[in-house]
Design a protein around this motif. Sequence first.
Motif, PDB file in Angstrom:
ATOM      1  N   THR A 131       0.820  -1.070  -0.101  1.00 23.24           N
ATOM      2  CA  THR A 131       0.102   0.045  -0.077  1.00 23.24           C
ATOM      3  C   THR A 131       0.856   1.140   0.047  1.00 23.24           C
ATOM      4  N   GLN A 132       1.758   1.320   0.889  1.00 23.24           N
ATOM      5  CA  GLN A 132       2.686   2.643   0.975  1.00 23.24           C
ATOM      6  C   GLN A 132       3.558   2.556  -0.168  1.00 23.24           C
ATOM      7  N   LEU A 133       4.151   1.550  -0.828  1.00 21.91           N
ATOM      8  CA  LEU A 133       4.870   1.503  -2.021  1.00 21.91           C
ATOM      9  C   LEU A 133       3.901   1.994  -3.261  1.00 21.91           C
ATOM     10  N   SER A 134       2.883   1.613  -3.193  1.00 23.52           N
ATOM     11  CA  SER A 134       1.972   2.080  -4.323  1.00 23.52           C
ATOM     12  C   SER A 134       1.599   3.556  -4.180  1.00 23.52           C
ATOM     13  N   ALA A 135       1.078   4.068  -3.044  1.00 23.29           N
ATOM     14  CA  ALA A 135       1.066   5.554  -2.825  1.00 23.29           C
ATOM     15  C   ALA A 135       2.282   6.469  -3.202  1.00 23.29           C
ATOM     16  N   LEU A 136       3.194   5.958  -2.773  1.00 24.61           N
ATOM     17  CA  LEU A 136       4.622   6.599  -2.985  1.00 24.61           C
ATOM     18  C   LEU A 136       4.928   6.859  -4.506  1.00 24.61           C
ATOM     19  N   THR A 137       4.743   5.731  -5.021  1.00 29.36           N
ATOM     20  CA  THR A 137       4.831   5.523  -6.619  1.00 29.36           C
ATOM     21  C   THR A 137       4.053   6.576  -7.243  1.00 29.36           C
ATOM     22  N   SER A 138       2.474   6.593  -6.935  1.00 24.11           N
ATOM     23  CA  SER A 138       1.655   7.570  -7.410  1.00 24.11           C
ATOM     24  C   SER A 138       1.948   8.804  -7.147  1.00 24.11           C
ATOM     25  N   LEU A 139       2.323   9.126  -5.898  1.00 24.98           N
ATOM     26  CA  LEU A 139       2.831  10.765  -5.716  1.00 24.98           C
ATOM     27  C   LEU A 139       3.956  11.161  -6.432  1.00 24.98           C
ATOM     28  N   ASN A 140       4.886  10.214  -6.675  1.00 23.56           N
ATOM     29  CA  ASN A 140       6.096  10.556  -7.310  1.00 23.56           C
ATOM     30  C   ASN A 140       5.942  10.940  -8.836  1.00 23.56           C
TER      31      ASN A 140
END
Lengths: 144, 144
Positions: free
Chosen positions: A38-47
Amino acid sequence: MTAKRVPPAQLAPQLRDAITRLNRRVRQARPVGDLTVTQLSALTSLNLAGALTPRELADVERVQPPTMTKIVAKLEERGLVQRTPHPTDGRQVILAATEGGRAVLDQFERARNEWLASRLAALSEEERDTLRRAADILQAIARA
Amino acid sequence: MTAKRVPPAQLAPQLRDAITRLNRRVRQARPVGDLTVTQLSALTSLNLAGALTPRELADVERVQPPTMTKIVAKLEERGLVQRTPHPTDGRQVILAATEGGRAVLDQFERARNEWLASRLAALSEEERDTLRRAADILQAIARA
DNA sequence: CCAGGCTCATTAGTTAAGCTAACGAGTGTG
DNA sequence: CACACTCGTTAGCTTAACTAATGAGCCTGG
């Protein structure tokens, strides 16, 4: 190599099966890193987006705002995300990946791609070209 | 339409992105049904295998036995799974999908395919053919 | 020009899903 | 036949999701 007629109703299950199976395989090939999916996915989208408000990020991730509040809090704890106030709207907050966040992403990204890239390397040029065209079509479908 | 040279290291991220995004979309296209993804997955595995013990089902689903205990309990509450004692080993239990369980599976399967099929129907014959060939290649990769 | 309604983010509280540790019943073997 | 081992479950913890409610800030219609 002429285009064969393919009824959608027949292609759909086949394509879905291929995608879900491959997705599982790709997911398994991740480092033991301390970031959850979950965290990785959010960070990816944000980036990818550069900077977003919590609401926008929640929409992108198809999650409710309170859920995103928690995810962002964890990312912020680790210094992977930075929170700055909105210049004109006092209610809003601007989220962005930090330098450290981008570094973590690169590392994960590389590990995941390695597995798939090694498989792709074993294909013919023509097969890779088919996959490239398919990727374009699939991205368009997913975005719709 | 000649095959363009596609370096695997470049194709891998693109393909992976397309697949993960599409996978999310397909998962979201499920009926408001009251079954969670976990429960659905377990029920599917159970139905495919015919009959399994909790331990076996936990192994298939890559989950610890206590976790499977809870999942099965919820499925049993809804009458989708039946629990019968093992004929010779008093410790073990045999799990199987009920008629109702199979009906629910059919319904979910159909709803998922419908979403994708409707998208595929909007494509050209040529695009569908590209996807069909891509699906073959991807299945081979996933199986490897 | 300001009162009321709206939006944004967060907090509170619930449910689901995963884990490890521990336990009781049952099996089977030395 | 005692002891070790297996099976399923219970107990208790963590993470991730949800809805409902709250408080701060914005904006608009009278």
